[in-house]
Design a protein around this motif. Structure first.
Motif, short mmCIF file in Angstrom:
data_model
loop_
_atom_site.label_atom_id
_atom_site.label_comp_id
_atom_site.label_asym_id
_atom_site.label_seq_id
_atom_site.Cartn_x
_atom_site.Cartn_y
_atom_site.Cartn_z
N GLN A 45 -21.78 -15.41 18.32
CA GLN A 45 -22.46 -14.21 17.83
C GLN A 45 -23.98 -14.33 17.94
O GLN A 45 -24.53 -15.40 18.15
CB GLN A 45 -22.11 -13.98 16.36
CG GLN A 45 -22.68 -15.03 15.43
CD GLN A 45 -22.29 -14.83 13.99
OE1 GLN A 45 -21.39 -14.06 13.68
NE2 GLN A 45 -22.96 -15.52 13.08
N GLN A 47 -27.33 -13.20 15.49
CA GLN A 47 -27.67 -12.75 14.15
C GLN A 47 -29.14 -12.32 14.19
O GLN A 47 -30.01 -13.07 14.61
CB GLN A 47 -27.47 -13.83 13.10
CG GLN A 47 -27.68 -13.28 11.70
CD GLN A 47 -27.32 -14.28 10.64
OE1 GLN A 47 -27.96 -15.33 10.55
NE2 GLN A 47 -26.31 -13.96 9.85
N ASP A 110 -17.84 -2.42 18.16
CA ASP A 110 -17.07 -1.94 17.02
C ASP A 110 -16.89 -2.99 15.92
O ASP A 110 -16.39 -2.70 14.84
CB ASP A 110 -15.71 -1.40 17.45
CG ASP A 110 -14.87 -2.42 18.20
OD1 ASP A 110 -15.43 -3.42 18.67
OD2 ASP A 110 -13.66 -2.21 18.31
N LYS A 111 -17.36 -4.21 16.14
CA LYS A 111 -17.27 -5.27 15.13
C LYS A 111 -18.63 -5.72 14.60
O LYS A 111 -18.73 -6.69 13.87
CB LYS A 111 -16.52 -6.48 15.70
CG LYS A 111 -15.06 -6.17 15.96
CD LYS A 111 -14.31 -7.40 16.37
CE LYS A 111 -12.84 -7.03 16.62
NZ LYS A 111 -12.07 -8.18 17.08
N GLN A 113 -21.68 -5.90 12.20
CA GLN A 113 -21.84 -5.71 10.76
C GLN A 113 -23.31 -5.78 10.40
O GLN A 113 -24.07 -6.55 10.99
CB GLN A 113 -21.08 -6.78 9.98
CG GLN A 113 -19.59 -6.72 10.18
CD GLN A 113 -18.87 -7.80 9.37
OE1 GLN A 113 -19.50 -8.68 8.80
NE2 GLN A 113 -17.56 -7.72 9.33
N ALA A 114 -23.70 -4.94 9.41
CA ALA A 114 -25.09 -4.93 8.97
C ALA A 114 -25.12 -4.83 7.45
O ALA A 114 -24.31 -4.14 6.84
CB ALA A 114 -25.83 -3.75 9.59
N SER A 115 -26.07 -5.56 6.85
CA SER A 115 -26.27 -5.49 5.40
C SER A 115 -27.75 -5.62 5.12
O SER A 115 -28.52 -6.14 5.93
CB SER A 115 -25.48 -6.58 4.69
OG SER A 115 -25.94 -7.86 5.07
N ILE A 123 -28.12 -8.23 10.68
CA ILE A 123 -27.15 -7.63 11.60
C ILE A 123 -26.44 -8.76 12.32
O ILE A 123 -27.09 -9.62 12.94
CB ILE A 123 -27.84 -6.71 12.62
CG1 ILE A 123 -28.75 -5.71 11.91
CG2 ILE A 123 -26.81 -5.99 13.49
CD1 ILE A 123 -29.77 -5.07 12.80
N THR A 124 -25.11 -8.77 12.25
CA THR A 124 -24.31 -9.77 12.93
C THR A 124 -23.59 -9.08 14.08
O THR A 124 -22.86 -8.12 13.88
CB THR A 124 -23.29 -10.41 11.97
OG1 THR A 124 -24.02 -10.96 10.86
CG2 THR A 124 -22.51 -11.51 12.66
N ILE A 137 -23.60 1.95 14.07
CA ILE A 137 -23.50 0.82 13.16
C ILE A 137 -23.79 1.33 11.75
O ILE A 137 -24.83 1.97 11.52
CB ILE A 137 -24.48 -0.29 13.51
CG1 ILE A 137 -24.30 -0.74 14.98
CG2 ILE A 137 -24.36 -1.47 12.56
CD1 ILE A 137 -25.43 -1.58 15.51
N GLU A 138 -22.92 1.04 10.79
CA GLU A 138 -23.14 1.38 9.40
C GLU A 138 -23.71 0.18 8.67
O GLU A 138 -23.33 -0.95 8.92
CB GLU A 138 -21.82 1.79 8.73
CG GLU A 138 -21.21 3.06 9.30
CD GLU A 138 -22.04 4.29 9.03
OE1 GLU A 138 -22.63 4.38 7.93
OE2 GLU A 138 -22.12 5.15 9.91
N ASN A 140 -23.94 -1.90 5.25
CA ASN A 140 -23.20 -2.08 3.99
C ASN A 140 -24.14 -2.29 2.85
O ASN A 140 -25.16 -2.80 2.92
CB ASN A 140 -22.26 -3.28 4.11
CG ASN A 140 -21.23 -3.06 5.19
OD1 ASN A 140 -20.80 -1.94 5.43
ND2 ASN A 140 -20.85 -4.13 5.86
#
Length: 140
Positions: A45, A47, A110-111, A113-115, A123-124, A137-138, A140
Motif C-alpha cells: 500500500q 499511505q 474501491d478499497k 480508506q481515509a480518516s 489516506i491508505t 473516496i469517503e 471516515n
C-alpha cells in the motif's frame, strides 16, 4: 564589470539585502501555503498523511483516477465584523482553496480508506495489479 553583473536579475543574482527581506517576509507570503504531505510506500500500500488543521471533513474532496490521487481542501475563514471600535490588532485567517495531486500507480480505488484525526488526514491506498473502482473516496 563585476558590480554590473551582480545587479542584473537576468542572472538570478540578488542584492544580499533583498534576499534577507524575502526571507523575513516569507512566513507572511500566501504563495507558500500548500498541503504539507508525507507519503510512505510498502509492497502492499501507499499511505498519505496531509496536515489540514482546522478543516472539517466535509470541506475535503478526495478522488483517485488514472493513477492520480487528488486532494482539494476548501478553507473558510472566520471574519468578525461586529467590532465597531476597531479593536482588532491582527487577522491572519484566510479563505481559499488548496489542491494537490499525487501520482500513485496501481491502486485498488474501491478499497481506498481515509480518516481525519487531530488535523491530519490519513489516506491508505492498497496496491493491486487489477485496477477497478469509480474513483470517489469517503472520509471516515
Amino acid at each position: 564589470m563585476a558590480n554590473d553583473l551582480m545587479t542584473r536579475n537576468g542572472f538570478g543574482m540578488m542584492d544580499p539585502f533583498e534576499r534577507m527581506a524575502q526571507r523575513l517576509w516569507a512566513p507572511f507570503d500566501d504563495s507558500e501555503q500548500v498541503l504539507k504531505t508525507d507519503i510512505s510506500e510498502t509492497d502492499d500500500q501507499y499511505q498519505v498523511k496531509v496536515d489540514i488543521p482546522g478543516i472539517d471533513k466535509q470541506d475535503v474532496k478526495l478522488a483517485y483516477r488514472d493513477n492520480l490521487l487528488s486532494i482539494k481542501v476548501q478553507k473558510h475563514s472566520f471574519v468578525d465584523h461586529s467590532d465597531k471600535d476597531q479593536n482588532v490588532v491582527m487577522n491572519e485567517r484566510h479563505e481559499g482553496t488548496l489542491q494537490r495531486d499525487y501520482m500513485l500507480p496501481d491502486v485498488e480505488a474501491d478499497k481506498i480508506q481515509a480518516s481525519q484525526t487531530d488535523g491530519v488526514l490519513t489516506i491508505t491506498l492498497p496496491k493491486s495489479k487489477d485496477v477497478t473502482g469509480d474513483g470517489k473516496i469517503e472520509i471516515n
